[in-house]
Motif scaffolding. Sequence first.
Motif, PDB file in Angstrom:
ATOM      1  N   PHE A  30      -4.250  -1.650  -8.930  1.00  0.00           N
ATOM      2  CA  PHE A  30      -4.325  -2.317  -7.628  1.00  0.00           C
ATOM      3  C   PHE A  30      -5.492  -3.294  -7.634  1.00  0.00           C
ATOM      4  CE2 PHE A  30      -4.329  -3.160  -3.225  1.00  0.00           C
ATOM      5  CZ  PHE A  30      -3.200  -2.610  -2.649  1.00  0.00           C
TER       6      PHE A  30
ATOM      7  N   ARG B  98       0.831  -1.210   0.000  1.00  0.00           N
ATOM      8  CA  ARG B  98       0.000   0.000   0.000  1.00  0.00           C
ATOM      9  C   ARG B  98       0.864   1.259   0.000  1.00  0.00           C
ATOM     10  NH1 ARG B  98      -5.284  -0.343   1.514  1.00  0.00           N
ATOM     11  NH2 ARG B  98      -5.117   1.491   2.813  1.00  0.00           N
TER      12      ARG B  98
ATOM     13  N   ILE C 289      -7.215   4.784  -6.818  1.00  0.00           N
ATOM     14  CA  ILE C 289      -6.159   4.312  -7.707  1.00  0.00           C
ATOM     15  C   ILE C 289      -6.335   4.833  -9.136  1.00  0.00           C
ATOM     16  CG2 ILE C 289      -5.416   2.206  -8.902  1.00  0.00           C
ATOM     17  CD1 ILE C 289      -4.025   2.357  -6.362  1.00  0.00           C
TER      18      ILE C 289
ATOM     19  N   ARG D  40     -10.856  -4.602 -14.686  1.00  0.00           N
ATOM     20  CA  ARG D  40     -10.942  -3.198 -14.300  1.00  0.00           C
ATOM     21  C   ARG D  40      -9.560  -2.642 -13.988  1.00  0.00           C
ATOM     22  NH1 ARG D  40     -14.145  -1.595  -8.943  1.00  0.00           N
ATOM     23  NH2 ARG D  40     -12.257  -2.424  -7.978  1.00  0.00           N
TER      24      ARG D  40
ATOM     25  N   VAL E 220      -0.266   3.162 -11.427  1.00  0.00           N
ATOM     26  CA  VAL E 220      -0.262   1.801 -10.921  1.00  0.00           C
ATOM     27  C   VAL E 220      -1.682   1.237 -10.934  1.00  0.00           C
ATOM     28  CG1 VAL E 220       1.724   2.150  -9.435  1.00  0.00           C
ATOM     29  CG2 VAL E 220      -0.567   2.605  -8.544  1.00  0.00           C
TER      30      VAL E 220
ATOM     31  N   PRO F 280      -1.732   8.411  -5.424  1.00  0.00           N
ATOM     32  CA  PRO F 280      -1.770   7.110  -6.094  1.00  0.00           C
ATOM     33  C   PRO F 280      -2.100   7.200  -7.587  1.00  0.00           C
ATOM     34  CG  PRO F 280      -3.289   7.169  -4.223  1.00  0.00           C
ATOM     35  CD  PRO F 280      -2.537   8.432  -4.203  1.00  0.00           C
ATOM     36  N   ASN F 281      -3.046   8.079  -7.922  1.00  0.00           N
ATOM     37  CA  ASN F 281      -3.476   8.110  -9.320  1.00  0.00           C
ATOM     38  C   ASN F 281      -2.403   8.675 -10.258  1.00  0.00           C
ATOM     39  OD1 ASN F 281      -4.233  10.430  -7.725  1.00  0.00           O
ATOM     40  ND2 ASN F 281      -5.077  11.280  -9.597  1.00  0.00           N
TER      41      ASN F 281
ATOM     42  N   ALA G 101       1.971   1.758  -3.542  1.00  0.00           N
ATOM     43  CA  ALA G 101       0.855   2.225  -4.361  1.00  0.00           C
ATOM     44  C   ALA G 101       0.444   3.652  -4.002  1.00  0.00           C
ATOM     45  CB  ALA G 101      -0.335   1.291  -4.193  1.00  0.00           C
TER      46      ALA G 101
ATOM     47  N   LEU H 173      -1.339   4.369  -1.183  1.00  0.00           N
ATOM     48  CA  LEU H 173      -2.544   4.358  -0.359  1.00  0.00           C
ATOM     49  C   LEU H 173      -2.201   4.579   1.109  1.00  0.00           C
ATOM     50  CD1 LEU H 173      -4.388   1.354  -2.023  1.00  0.00           C
ATOM     51  CD2 LEU H 173      -4.996   3.756  -2.199  1.00  0.00           C
TER      52      LEU H 173
ATOM     53  N   PHE I   7      -7.702  -5.680  -5.341  1.00  0.00           N
ATOM     54  CA  PHE I   7      -7.968  -5.810  -3.909  1.00  0.00           C
ATOM     55  C   PHE I   7      -8.406  -7.219  -3.527  1.00  0.00           C
ATOM     56  CE2 PHE I   7      -8.426  -1.392  -4.892  1.00  0.00           C
ATOM     57  CZ  PHE I   7      -7.793  -0.774  -3.845  1.00  0.00           C
ATOM     58  N   GLN I   8      -8.169  -7.529  -2.270  1.00  0.00           N
ATOM     59  CA  GLN I   8      -8.495  -8.854  -1.763  1.00  0.00           C
ATOM     60  C   GLN I   8      -9.975  -9.190  -1.935  1.00  0.00           C
ATOM     61  OE1 GLN I   8      -7.275  -9.445   2.276  1.00  0.00           O
ATOM     62  NE2 GLN I   8      -7.902 -11.582   2.286  1.00  0.00           N
ATOM     63  N   ASN I   9     -10.837  -8.214  -1.620  1.00  0.00           N
ATOM     64  CA  ASN I   9     -12.273  -8.468  -1.745  1.00  0.00           C
ATOM     65  C   ASN I   9     -12.823  -7.914  -3.048  1.00  0.00           C
ATOM     66  OD1 ASN I   9     -12.447  -9.707   0.821  1.00  0.00           O
ATOM     67  ND2 ASN I   9     -12.263  -7.672   1.722  1.00  0.00           N
TER      68      ASN I   9
ATOM     69  N   ASP J 134      -3.243  -7.594  -3.783  1.00  0.00           N
ATOM     70  CA  ASP J 134      -3.245  -7.877  -2.351  1.00  0.00           C
ATOM     71  C   ASP J 134      -4.055  -9.142  -2.091  1.00  0.00           C
ATOM     72  OD1 ASP J 134      -3.185  -7.868   0.351  1.00  0.00           O
ATOM     73  OD2 ASP J 134      -4.281  -5.993   0.621  1.00  0.00           O
TER      74      ASP J 134
ATOM     75  N   ALA K 255     -13.439  -5.365  -4.377  1.00  0.00           N
ATOM     76  CA  ALA K 255     -13.896  -3.975  -4.341  1.00  0.00           C
ATOM     77  C   ALA K 255     -14.594  -3.562  -5.618  1.00  0.00           C
ATOM     78  CB  ALA K 255     -12.729  -3.034  -4.034  1.00  0.00           C
ATOM     79  N   LEU K 256     -15.420  -4.447  -6.156  1.00  0.00           N
ATOM     80  CA  LEU K 256     -16.240  -4.050  -7.307  1.00  0.00           C
ATOM     81  C   LEU K 256     -17.346  -3.147  -6.789  1.00  0.00           C
ATOM     82  CD1 LEU K 256     -16.569  -7.434  -9.202  1.00  0.00           C
ATOM     83  CD2 LEU K 256     -15.113  -5.496  -9.770  1.00  0.00           C
TER      84      LEU K 256
ATOM     85  N   GLU L 275     -11.661  -0.688   0.720  1.00  0.00           N
ATOM     86  CA  GLU L 275     -11.199  -1.002  -0.636  1.00  0.00           C
ATOM     87  C   GLU L 275     -12.083  -0.394  -1.709  1.00  0.00           C
ATOM     88  OE1 GLU L 275     -11.031  -5.225  -0.829  1.00  0.00           O
ATOM     89  OE2 GLU L 275      -9.172  -5.358   0.323  1.00  0.00           O
TER      90      GLU L 275
ATOM     91  N   THR M   9       0.939   6.338   3.708  1.00  0.00           N
ATOM     92  CA  THR M   9       2.099   7.209   3.690  1.00  0.00           C
ATOM     93  C   THR M   9       3.170   6.658   4.624  1.00  0.00           C
ATOM     94  OG1 THR M   9       0.514   8.987   3.506  1.00  0.00           O
ATOM     95  CG2 THR M   9       2.791   9.627   3.820  1.00  0.00           C
TER      96      THR M   9
END
Lengths: 371, 602
Positions: A85, A47, B504, A152, A83, A78-79, A50, A52, A87-89, A164, A91-92, B497, A54
Motif C-alpha cells: 500500500f 482500503r 500492511i 518500502r 498486498v 491486511p498483512n 487492502a 484497512l 499512501f498519499q502522504n 492512494d 507515511a514514512l 497512514e 471493513t
Amino acid sequence: MPEIILKNVTKRFGKFVAVDNLDLYIADRSFITLLGPSGCGKTTTLRMIAGLETPTEGEILIDGETVFSAEKGINVPPNKRDVGFLFQNYALWPHMTVYQNIAFGLENLKWEKKKIKSRVEEMLALLKIEQFVKRYPSELSGGQQQRVAIARTLAPSPKVLFMDEPLSNLDAKLRQEMRTELKRLHSDTNSTFVYVTHDQLEAMTLSTQVCLMNNGLLQQYDPPLKIYGGPANLFVAEFVGNPTMNFIPADVVKLEGNRVELTMLGKKALFQARDNVENLGEKAVLGVRPEFLPIQDGGAVKGHVYSTLPTGMETTVKVTCGDTMLTSVVFGNVDYPVDMPISLSANGDQLMLFDQQSGNAVGQGSLTIMD
Amino acid sequence: MLNPFSARQRARVRAFFGKPANIILVAFCAVLSVLTLYPLILLLLETVTVHAGKEVTSIKLPRGSFTLYSLKNIFATSRFNYSQLTFYQPLFNTLAVALTASLIAILFGGGVAWLITRTNLKCKKFISSVFVFPYIMPAWTLATFWATFFKNVNVGAGTSNGIMAAVFGIYMPEWFVYGYFPISLVLGLHYAPFAYILIGGILRNMDANLEEAATILKTRRWRMMMRITLPIVKPALLSTLLLVFSSAMSAYSVPIFLGSPVRYYVLSTKMMSLINNFPGQGYIIAAVMIIFGVSILAVNQKITGSRKSYTTVTGKSSQISLVNLRGGNWPIAIILTVLMILVAVVPLITFALESVIIKAGDYSLSNMTLDFWIGRNLNYLDQGDSTGILLSAKVLKALGYSLLLAITCSVVAGTSGVLVGYGIVKRRGSKLSTLVSNLSFFPYLMPSLAFGAIYLAMSTRVPGLQGFAVLALIGSVKYLPFASRSGVNAMLQLSGEIEEAAVIVGVPWYKRMIRILFPIQKSSFLSGYLLPMVSCMRELSLFVLLVPTSNTLLTTMLMQYSEKGWAQFGNAINLMIIIVVLLVNFLVNKVTGASIDKGVGG
C-alpha cells in the motif's frame, strides 16, 4: 496469479453510503485506476480491498481466496492478504532512516538479515536512491520521499500494489516524471496495480482499465480510450476529457431504428447511430468532443468568438451560438478577435447521444445538420 | 440451532474486537465507570448512612442504617446556630474567597499578559519566566510564607513573632495576617499565572490582522481595546474566571494555614474537621463541593467549546505595533520585578531562614544552626524528631514514599493516557470514543479533597484498597485528564497512514505502539507521564484523608509538623518539597521540552 474480485461490496458509515453494491473484476497484471471526484468512494474501495476498512456487505476475493465475506464471517487481516500500500502522504516513519524504513517490514516478516540487506540494496538501486540510505525522511525532498515510500512498499514483493493518490503532493513536473516511472515499474515488477486518483489525465495515461465512480456508484469500467470515446452517461462524459465535451440540448422529433431526428440550436438535424437507439425520451443531449467540432468556413453551426485560449500546441476556442457556449479545439497556435463571426461543423462518427432524463448514453454515431 | 448468533453477527463482534482501539475503549469505559461513577454513588449513600462512633451515639441507630439525620443536622439545625456555623458561614466564606481570588488572578494575570504581549515593557523575559513560578510551586508555599512572615504575638494563637514583627517591629492587624484577606490574596496570586497562561496564549495567538484592520480604519487605541481585543479574549477571561473559581473553592492547604488559626473556615477545611467524628456530614459537604465543581466546569466546557471559533491563528501576521508605555515603562517594570521577587524568591529565602533559627523570632546570627538539616541527637529540641531532616530516617522514608507514589501514579496515568489517547483518536466520532473521552476528563471536575473523601468512603468497603494501593489509584485517576489530554494531542498530530503503513506489513499492535507511534511523539507522550509526577509530588488535599498513619508523604508530614508547631522542621521540609518539585520540573523541561505551563492546570 492474483486477480481481484469484488461482489456486491457495500460500505456504510452510519447512514452515509460510501460505496454502493460494487461489483468489480480486476484481472491479473492489470493496472486499474479508481477514478472519481473527491468523496466518490474510491479510496474507501481501495482500503476495503487492502483490508484497512471493513465492508458492511459483500465479498472480496484475492487470488481465488476469499479475504472478506460478510455472509460467511471471513475477514483476513491486511498483512495476510499479501498486498502493498502506497499512501498519499507517503507515511514514512520520521524516526527511522531510509534503510530502516525499507527494512522494517522485512524484519517483521522474519527475513534473514543478509537477505534483508540485499533486498534493500536492490530496491535502493531500482528507485535510484542509494545515496540517501542513511538519511531521515525529513532530510529528503518530496520526490525522494516518494521513491523511498515506493521502495518500502515494493520490498516484500507484494502480489498486488495499492496506491492512494500517490502523486498528488508532488509538483507538476515531478508528477509527470513519477508517472513514467510508475508505468515502467508496473511492467518491471509484473504485479497487479490498483491506483486511486481524482486526476483524469493520470487515469488516462497510466491504466489498462479505468473504474469511474460517483457517489459510491460505479459509473463505467472500461479501458481509458473507451471511457473517453464512448462514455456511458453524462457524468462520465463530463468528468473525462479536457477541455470538456460540448453538451447541446436537443428535442427529439422522430425516432426510427437507428435514425433520430432532432431540433437543436434552432436547426433540424439527423443523428445516425451505429445501432438501434432505445430508451430515448423527448429530450436529448448531444455530446460532441471539442476535437469533433472544428472551425470550418461554411460550417453549418454559426456563432461568434467569445474567447481564445492558446496553449502552444493547440488552441481552445470558445464560441457563443445563441445561448449555448461551445468549445472547439484547433491544432496549432491561432488567435481570433473577440466577437468575430465564425462557423463550426460537427465531424466524425463518434458523437454521443444521451437521454436527458436518465443521463444515459443511447447511441453513438454521426450528425447531419439539415439546413 | 446450537449457536444463537449467526456467522455474520459473530464476525461483526470479532471484527470489532479485532481492533485494539476498540478493546482499549471498552476496557477503559468499564474501568473508569467503576473508578469515577461508582465512588460517586457510594459517597451519596454515605450521606444517608449511620457511621460508627459519635454518629451511633447521637443518632441512636445501629451502624449502617439509613438516616436523614446528617442532612437535617447540617442544613437545618438552629440550636447553637449549628447549621449556620458548620455549613452556611463556611459556604459563604468559600464563595467570597473564591470570587475575590479569581478576580485578583484575572486582573493581575491578565494585566501582566497584556503588558507582556502588547506593550514595550522592559524586562519582559525575566518577568514572564518568573511569573509562572508560584504556579509550579505548591499552593501553600505563599500561605506558609505569609504566615511566617507576618505572624505576631497579637494575632491568632500567636506564640512568636515573624520576620515583620521581630526585625522591623511592625505588628500587622489580624485581618491582614489571617482570614479572608490573605487567603483570597494568596490564592489569587497562586492562580494568576494560570490566568496569565490562558489569556496570554489567546493574546499571543490572536491574528494581529484583526487589530491592524481596526488601526487602518483609524480606530483609537482605547476603543480598539474595548471593541476588538476584549471581546476576543472574553471567552478566555470567563473560562479563567470559572477555572480559578472552582480551584480556589476546593483549595485546602491555603485556608488551613491562613484560616484555621483564627477559626475562619471554608467548606474544605470544615469538611476535613467533620470527616472523623461525623463522616455523614463531612460527605455531605464533599457532595456539595462536587456539585459546585461539576456545574462550574460544565459551564466552562460550554464556553470553551465555542471559543475555538474566536481564535484565528494564522501565524502569518507580523508583530503588531506595541503600546508605548513611555514614562510608565520603568516604574511598571520595576514594580513587577520587585513583586515577582517577593512572590517567588523571598518565600524560599524565608523558609531557609526559618529552618535555621533556634529560638523563634530571633534572627541574629548567634541564634542560627544547621542542626535542623544535618544535626544528630537533638533531643533538646523537643520537636518530635531528634535528627536533621537530611539525616532523619523518618523524613527520608517519607521522601521515598512520596517519590514512589509520584512515579507509580505517573507510570499508571501516563500509560493509560497513551492508550486512551490512541483509542479516542482512532475511533474519533464514535459514541464509545466520546464517552471514554468524557469519562477520562471527569476526575478533573472533582475537587481534590472531595475526591479524596469519596475514595475514603470506597476504601472502607473494598478490601485491599488501603494504604499505598488507594493512594496510587486515586493519584492515577485524578491525573489521568492531564495524561489523556497529552495522549490525544499526540495522536491527533499523527496521520492514520503512519500506523497503517505498518499494519500492511503485518507489524503487531504492541510493536506498532512501541516502535512507531511512541518514538515519533515521544515528547508529547512523555509530558503525559511527567505532569502527573510533578503534580503528585506537591499534592496535599487529594491524599490528606487517605494517607496511612504508618507511612506519611512529605506533604502530609509538613502538615503534621506545622500543626504541631514544629516550625523549623516544617520550614525545612517545605523547602525540600519545593526544591524537589522545581528540580523535577526543570529536568522535565530540559529533557523533553514539556513544561507544566502547557498543561491543563488546576
